[in-house]
Design a protein around this motif. Structure first.
Motif, PDB file in Angstrom:
ATOM      1  N   LEU A  31      23.855  33.375  -4.266  1.00 29.74           N
ATOM      2  CA  LEU A  31      23.967  32.239  -5.347  1.00 29.74           C
ATOM      3  C   LEU A  31      25.084  31.455  -4.957  1.00 29.74           C
ATOM      4  CD1 LEU A  31      23.622  31.310  -8.178  1.00 29.74           C
ATOM      5  CD2 LEU A  31      25.112  33.177  -9.190  1.00 29.74           C
ATOM      6  N   LEU A  32      26.252  31.660  -4.379  1.00 30.61           N
ATOM      7  CA  LEU A  32      27.368  30.956  -3.871  1.00 30.61           C
ATOM      8  C   LEU A  32      26.505  29.748  -2.760  1.00 30.61           C
ATOM      9  CD1 LEU A  32      30.285  30.238  -3.699  1.00 30.61           C
ATOM     10  CD2 LEU A  32      30.577  31.935  -1.827  1.00 30.61           C
ATOM     11  N   GLY A  33      25.948  30.417  -1.974  1.00 30.31           N
ATOM     12  CA  GLY A  33      25.452  29.543  -0.845  1.00 30.31           C
ATOM     13  C   GLY A  33      24.419  28.420  -1.555  1.00 30.31           C
ATOM     14  N   ALA A  34      23.723  28.770  -2.774  1.00 32.44           N
ATOM     15  CA  ALA A  34      22.795  27.865  -3.457  1.00 32.44           C
ATOM     16  C   ALA A  34      23.443  26.723  -3.895  1.00 32.44           C
ATOM     17  CB  ALA A  34      21.778  28.489  -4.283  1.00 32.44           C
ATOM     18  N   LEU A  35      24.882  27.125  -4.367  1.00 25.84           N
ATOM     19  CA  LEU A  35      25.776  26.072  -5.041  1.00 25.84           C
ATOM     20  C   LEU A  35      26.785  25.234  -4.179  1.00 25.84           C
ATOM     21  CD1 LEU A  35      27.122  28.279  -7.824  1.00 25.84           C
ATOM     22  CD2 LEU A  35      25.334  26.349  -8.122  1.00 25.84           C
ATOM     23  N   THR A  36      26.311  25.285  -2.718  1.00 21.06           N
ATOM     24  CA  THR A  36      26.962  24.678  -1.482  1.00 21.06           C
ATOM     25  C   THR A  36      26.162  23.708  -0.675  1.00 21.06           C
ATOM     26  OG1 THR A  36      26.948  26.332  -0.012  1.00 21.06           O
ATOM     27  CG2 THR A  36      28.586  26.352  -1.675  1.00 21.06           C
ATOM     28  N   ASN A  37      26.470  22.941   0.121  1.00 17.58           N
ATOM     29  CA  ASN A  37      26.090  22.439   1.209  1.00 17.58           C
ATOM     30  C   ASN A  37      26.160  22.920   2.529  1.00 17.58           C
ATOM     31  OD1 ASN A  37      24.259  20.605  -0.565  1.00 17.58           O
ATOM     32  ND2 ASN A  37      26.010  19.323  -0.762  1.00 17.58           N
ATOM     33  N   ALA A  38      26.895  23.984   2.619  1.00 20.01           N
ATOM     34  CA  ALA A  38      27.525  24.619   3.931  1.00 20.01           C
ATOM     35  C   ALA A  38      26.214  25.266   4.635  1.00 20.01           C
ATOM     36  CB  ALA A  38      28.294  25.702   3.511  1.00 20.01           C
ATOM     37  N   ASN A  39      26.410  25.116   5.987  1.00 16.07           N
ATOM     38  CA  ASN A  39      25.568  26.028   7.082  1.00 16.07           C
ATOM     39  C   ASN A  39      26.413  27.121   7.188  1.00 16.07           C
ATOM     40  OD1 ASN A  39      24.322  26.887   9.409  1.00 16.07           O
ATOM     41  ND2 ASN A  39      23.480  24.696   9.884  1.00 16.07           N
ATOM     42  N   PRO A  40      25.589  28.457   6.998  1.00 14.69           N
ATOM     43  CA  PRO A  40      26.496  29.534   7.211  1.00 14.69           C
ATOM     44  C   PRO A  40      26.532  29.725   8.630  1.00 14.69           C
ATOM     45  CG  PRO A  40      24.166  30.015   6.367  1.00 14.69           C
ATOM     46  CD  PRO A  40      24.505  28.648   6.151  1.00 14.69           C
ATOM     47  N   VAL A  41      25.605  29.312   9.428  1.00 17.97           N
ATOM     48  CA  VAL A  41      25.474  29.659  11.003  1.00 17.97           C
ATOM     49  C   VAL A  41      26.777  29.176  11.630  1.00 17.97           C
ATOM     50  CG1 VAL A  41      24.224  29.514  12.982  1.00 17.97           C
ATOM     51  CG2 VAL A  41      22.993  30.089  10.867  1.00 17.97           C
ATOM     52  N   VAL A  42      27.259  27.872  11.049  1.00 19.63           N
ATOM     53  CA  VAL A  42      27.977  27.018  11.846  1.00 19.63           C
ATOM     54  C   VAL A  42      29.394  27.061  11.133  1.00 19.63           C
ATOM     55  CG1 VAL A  42      28.723  24.493  12.537  1.00 19.63           C
ATOM     56  CG2 VAL A  42      26.162  25.387  12.710  1.00 19.63           C
ATOM     57  N   GLU A  43      29.430  27.023   9.717  1.00 20.97           N
ATOM     58  CA  GLU A  43      30.617  26.834   8.905  1.00 20.97           C
ATOM     59  C   GLU A  43      31.366  28.153   8.512  1.00 20.97           C
ATOM     60  OE1 GLU A  43      30.128  23.545   5.970  1.00 20.97           O
ATOM     61  OE2 GLU A  43      28.614  22.644   7.611  1.00 20.97           O
ATOM     62  N   GLY A  44      30.333  29.127   8.217  1.00 24.62           N
ATOM     63  CA  GLY A  44      30.874  30.360   7.673  1.00 24.62           C
ATOM     64  C   GLY A  44      30.960  30.048   5.960  1.00 24.62           C
ATOM     65  N   PHE A  45      32.168  30.466   5.443  1.00 26.78           N
ATOM     66  CA  PHE A  45      32.627  30.301   4.263  1.00 26.78           C
ATOM     67  C   PHE A  45      33.905  29.327   4.223  1.00 26.78           C
ATOM     68  CE2 PHE A  45      30.414  34.347   4.374  1.00 26.78           C
ATOM     69  CZ  PHE A  45      29.465  34.170   3.313  1.00 26.78           C
ATOM     70  N   ARG A  46      33.982  28.527   5.103  1.00 27.61           N
ATOM     71  CA  ARG A  46      35.108  27.732   4.957  1.00 27.61           C
ATOM     72  C   ARG A  46      34.718  26.470   4.742  1.00 27.61           C
ATOM     73  NH1 ARG A  46      35.074  30.203   9.789  1.00 27.61           N
ATOM     74  NH2 ARG A  46      34.207  28.582  10.806  1.00 27.61           N
ATOM     75  N   GLY A  47      35.703  25.944   3.592  1.00 29.46           N
ATOM     76  CA  GLY A  47      35.559  24.424   3.387  1.00 29.46           C
ATOM     77  C   GLY A  47      34.462  23.691   3.002  1.00 29.46           C
ATOM     78  N   PHE A  48      34.021  24.352   1.593  1.00 27.97           N
ATOM     79  CA  PHE A  48      32.682  23.663   1.002  1.00 27.97           C
ATOM     80  C   PHE A  48      33.183  23.734  -0.227  1.00 27.97           C
ATOM     81  CE2 PHE A  48      31.741  28.336   1.531  1.00 27.97           C
ATOM     82  CZ  PHE A  48      31.749  28.859  -0.066  1.00 27.97           C
ATOM     83  N   ASP A  49      32.430  22.652  -0.895  1.00 30.24           N
ATOM     84  CA  ASP A  49      32.470  22.445  -2.265  1.00 30.24           C
ATOM     85  C   ASP A  49      31.410  22.904  -3.102  1.00 30.24           C
ATOM     86  OD1 ASP A  49      34.766  20.905  -1.895  1.00 30.24           O
ATOM     87  OD2 ASP A  49      33.516  19.246  -1.244  1.00 30.24           O
ATOM     88  N   LEU A  50      31.617  23.504  -4.556  1.00 30.77           N
ATOM     89  CA  LEU A  50      30.639  23.790  -5.265  1.00 30.77           C
ATOM     90  C   LEU A  50      29.981  22.848  -6.129  1.00 30.77           C
ATOM     91  CD1 LEU A  50      32.354  27.188  -6.590  1.00 30.77           C
ATOM     92  CD2 LEU A  50      30.564  27.049  -4.692  1.00 30.77           C
ATOM     93  N   SER A  51      28.755  23.022  -6.088  1.00 34.55           N
ATOM     94  CA  SER A  51      27.988  21.866  -7.235  1.00 34.55           C
ATOM     95  C   SER A  51      26.456  22.510  -7.408  1.00 34.55           C
ATOM     96  CB  SER A  51      27.851  20.603  -6.612  1.00 34.55           C
ATOM     97  OG  SER A  51      26.910  20.600  -5.629  1.00 34.55           O
ATOM     98  N   ILE A  52      26.074  21.842  -8.500  1.00 33.67           N
ATOM     99  CA  ILE A  52      24.593  22.278  -8.761  1.00 33.67           C
ATOM    100  C   ILE A  52      23.422  21.357  -8.037  1.00 33.67           C
ATOM    101  CG2 ILE A  52      25.204  23.553 -10.608  1.00 33.67           C
ATOM    102  CD1 ILE A  52      24.074  21.111 -12.409  1.00 33.67           C
ATOM    103  N   THR A  53      24.013  20.534  -7.125  1.00 38.13           N
ATOM    104  CA  THR A  53      23.228  19.493  -6.676  1.00 38.13           C
ATOM    105  C   THR A  53      21.744  20.193  -5.853  1.00 38.13           C
ATOM    106  OG1 THR A  53      24.848  18.042  -5.941  1.00 38.13           O
ATOM    107  CG2 THR A  53      22.925  17.571  -5.023  1.00 38.13           C
ATOM    108  N   ASN A  54      21.660  21.403  -5.342  1.00 39.78           N
ATOM    109  CA  ASN A  54      20.779  21.815  -4.711  1.00 39.78           C
ATOM    110  C   ASN A  54      19.670  22.182  -5.736  1.00 39.78           C
ATOM    111  OD1 ASN A  54      21.629  21.718  -1.971  1.00 39.78           O
ATOM    112  ND2 ASN A  54      22.904  23.470  -2.354  1.00 39.78           N
ATOM    113  N   PHE A  55      20.268  22.668  -6.755  1.00 43.43           N
ATOM    114  CA  PHE A  55      19.297  23.319  -8.174  1.00 43.43           C
ATOM    115  C   PHE A  55      18.584  22.016  -8.603  1.00 43.43           C
ATOM    116  CE2 PHE A  55      21.888  27.218  -7.899  1.00 43.43           C
ATOM    117  CZ  PHE A  55      20.948  27.882  -7.767  1.00 43.43           C
ATOM    118  N   THR A  56      19.416  20.898  -8.782  1.00 46.00           N
ATOM    119  CA  THR A  56      18.680  19.842  -9.195  1.00 46.00           C
ATOM    120  C   THR A  56      17.952  19.200  -8.391  1.00 46.00           C
ATOM    121  OG1 THR A  56      20.575  18.262  -8.693  1.00 46.00           O
ATOM    122  CG2 THR A  56      20.858  19.187 -10.624  1.00 46.00           C
ATOM    123  N   ASP A  57      18.105  19.321  -7.133  1.00 44.14           N
ATOM    124  CA  ASP A  57      17.175  18.578  -6.370  1.00 44.14           C
ATOM    125  C   ASP A  57      15.959  19.256  -6.117  1.00 44.14           C
ATOM    126  OD1 ASP A  57      19.025  16.546  -5.480  1.00 44.14           O
ATOM    127  OD2 ASP A  57      19.923  17.626  -3.824  1.00 44.14           O
TER     128      ASP A  57
END
Length: 575
Positions: A31-57
């Protein structure tokens, strides 16, 4: 007393932590990943912002709408076919005098042991519009009509045939437990056999029909193998294939895939809740204190029609797909010019098997599959036993929470489990991702409800007075478990661990996002062979997997029969 209370708190707390590790944490991170635009392979859990953009898109994306509509349509159609087949055979076996009912019952369950991917591959060989074996036969007979399994109708029929056993299991048991006096009363009142069936018999087993129907729908909704093999060539996307496609793009859209996964999880969760709501507050009591024997309706000459339908089902679901795999696995080239060419012995050989076993990756995948299956069966079986005993046989604090959390994976498709474990572990240190263990943990979480249900049935049959007698004789909880509960529940324990082993070695959806070249399992490699156009090797590998499953099921059956022998349980020895 305080020590006992503290021990119960410690025990339930430990189990809650294990379930949080297996189920709650991966879903929360998904659920946290769905609320970000992060790439877990490259960025892990560092420096991402939370938003509902993915759900609206996602909710505004017409491709998602199409995939969701296709998923619902295919699963609804497949469920309707499954209900028709499963309900028919349960009635034939339990309530008629059809000959060879044992064969029909066994036939009705066989598709349950065929991996969905193998079923899809077999029907691709049988009924592809250009090279399918059935279409070749029809062309040889001068028929212009062709079967196209790469279609919505093709997927619906294949789904329905292979998931009919779910309906059969639920409804056959309900029919056996229903008092025939209710049907006899209807017939005395002037109702015919068909009217009695439709107005009395089926309405009274409505909970079983509904449970099997919704379970079949939910299971189909999370299947990847059949839509990948039959839907992709026909350009029919469903949610599972769409999720995998998002992660296969360059760059991968992991956050969007997480959002679509959450959508799929919400849909399946809503269906599970709907099942509970529909069954609550209604009385379907059909078993009273009076003993009865299920009656057999005399069909007369019509009993040969029901037997013929059963044999036809066996032919279509088991015999023809197996023959298709054998032909494709041993034939040098699958292109068949005409009917005589099909029986030309010079066109057959072992070259596909030789190429298969010459590939170190194939041998490694078999070893990996056995290893992950064994780990899953042992650890998952022990955990399920601990949870089942705690939930159903104790009064410790937190039993209700344990029951709810361990049931949650029912509403989570295997593909979503895979995406969740990808997000949960790929960005963290510790080296869990890329190992056999992450696959085993995902499988344990995925099939935990099935294992607990299988184990609980055996444990609930053990009367509490046996445990109480052991305690009176001075034996503690662990001693009682070792000398009383485990010996009596041994057949159920072996059956549950065997079920878990089989489910693990045929699971594809959860594996797609978690394997590496060193941890590839058979189901993933089989899909790779098929998508690479190596149909001969695909068929050969499908046969290997099917034979392996058959051998394992046979060994498990022998082990269960051996374990079912009267256990040497002596209360007098409890001291």
């Amino acid at each position: 007393m305080n020590w006992r209370k503290a021990g119960s708190w410690l025990w339930s707390g430990t189990l809650l932590l294990i379930l949080a590790f297996l189920v709650i944490y991966p879903i929360a991170v998904l659920l946290l990943g769905a609320l970000t635009n992060a790439n877990p392979v490259v960025e892990g859990f560092r420096g991402f912002d939370l938003s509902i953009t993915n759900f609206t898109d996602v909710l505004a994306n017409p491709n998602v709408h199409l995939a969701l509509a296709n998923s619902l349509l295919v699963c609804a159609g497949g469920t309707a076919v499954a209900v028709l087949i499963g309900l028919t055979f349960s009635w034939v076996v339990v309530r008629t005098d059809t000959p060879w009912k044992g064969l029909i019952a066994a036939t009705s369950m066989l598709p349950l042991f065929v991996p969905p991917l193998v079923a899809g591959v077999a029907w691709a060989i049988l009924a592809s519009p250009k090279t399918g074996l059935i279409n070749t036969f029809m062309a040889a007979m001068g028929l212009s009509w062709r079967i196209d399994v790469y279609s919505m109708t093709g997927m619906i029929i294949v789904f329905g045939m292979y998931y009919a056993p779910y309906i059969y299991m639920f409804t056959a048991s309900a029919l056996r437990n229903m008092d025939p006096a209710l049907e006899e009363a209807a017939e005395i009142s002037g109702a015919g056999s068909l009217r009695t069936l439709m107005t009395v018999t089926f309405p009274l087993i409505a909970p079983a029909i509904l449970s099997g129907t919704l379970l079949s729908f939910v299971v189909m909704l999370g299947i990847y193998g059949i839509p990948a093999v039959l839907g992709t060539p026909g350009n029919i996307p469903v949610l599972t294939t769409y999720i995998f496609k998002l992660t296969a793009w360059s760059p991968p859209l992991y956050a969007t895939a997480a959002a679509v996964s959450v959508l799929l999880m919400v849909v399946t969760g809503a269906l599970v809740w709907l099942q509970q709501w529909l069954l609550s507050g209604r009385s379907y009591t059909t078993v009273a204190g009076k003993a009865f024997r299920p009656r057999s309706l005399r069909l007369g000459p019509w009993r040969f029609l029901t037997l013929g339908l059963a044999l036809l089902y066996l032919l279509v679901v088991v015999v023809l797909p197996t023959l298709a795999l054998v032909v494709a696995a041993f034939r040098k080239f699958l292109f068949i010019r005409d009917l005589p060419a099909l029986f030309d012995g010079r066109q057959y050989g072992l070259q596909h098997f030789e190429r298969l076993f010459a590939n170190p990756l194939a041998l490694r995948s078999i070893a990996n599959t056995m290893e992950v299956g064994l780990i899953t069966a042992v650890i998952g079986g022990v955990l399920a036993f601990a949870l089942g005993y705690t939930i159903h046989r104790t009064t410790v604090v937190g039993r209700r929470a344990l029951d709810i959390i361990s049931t949650l994976p029912v509403a989570i498709p295997g593909l979503v489990i895979g995406v969740a474990y990808l997000w949960a572990w790929i960005g963290l240190p510790g080296g869990l991702y890329g190992t056999i263990w992450i696959l085993a943990l995902a499988f344990i979480a995925r099939f935990l409800p099935d294992t607990i249900k299988a184990l609980s049935t055996s444990m609930l049959q053990i009367h509490r007075e046996l445990e109480e007698a052991s305690w009176i004789c001075g034996r503690g909880l662990l001693g009682t478990l070792r000398s009383i509960v485990l010996p009596l529940a041994r057949p159920g324990v072996i059956a549950a661990m065997t079920l878990l082993f089989i489910l693990a070695i045929r699971e594809l959806g959860s594996s797609l996002f978690l394997y590496t070249s060193q941890t590839m399992v058979m189901a993933v490699l089989l899909l790779d062979y098929y998508e690479g156009g190596n149909l001969g090797i695909t068929a050969a590998f499908s046969l290997v997997q099917t034979v392996l499953l058959g051998v394992l099921i046979s060994l498990a059956h022998l082990a269960s029969r051996s374990a079912a022998a009267p256990a040497d349980v002596g209360i007098g020895r409890a001291g």
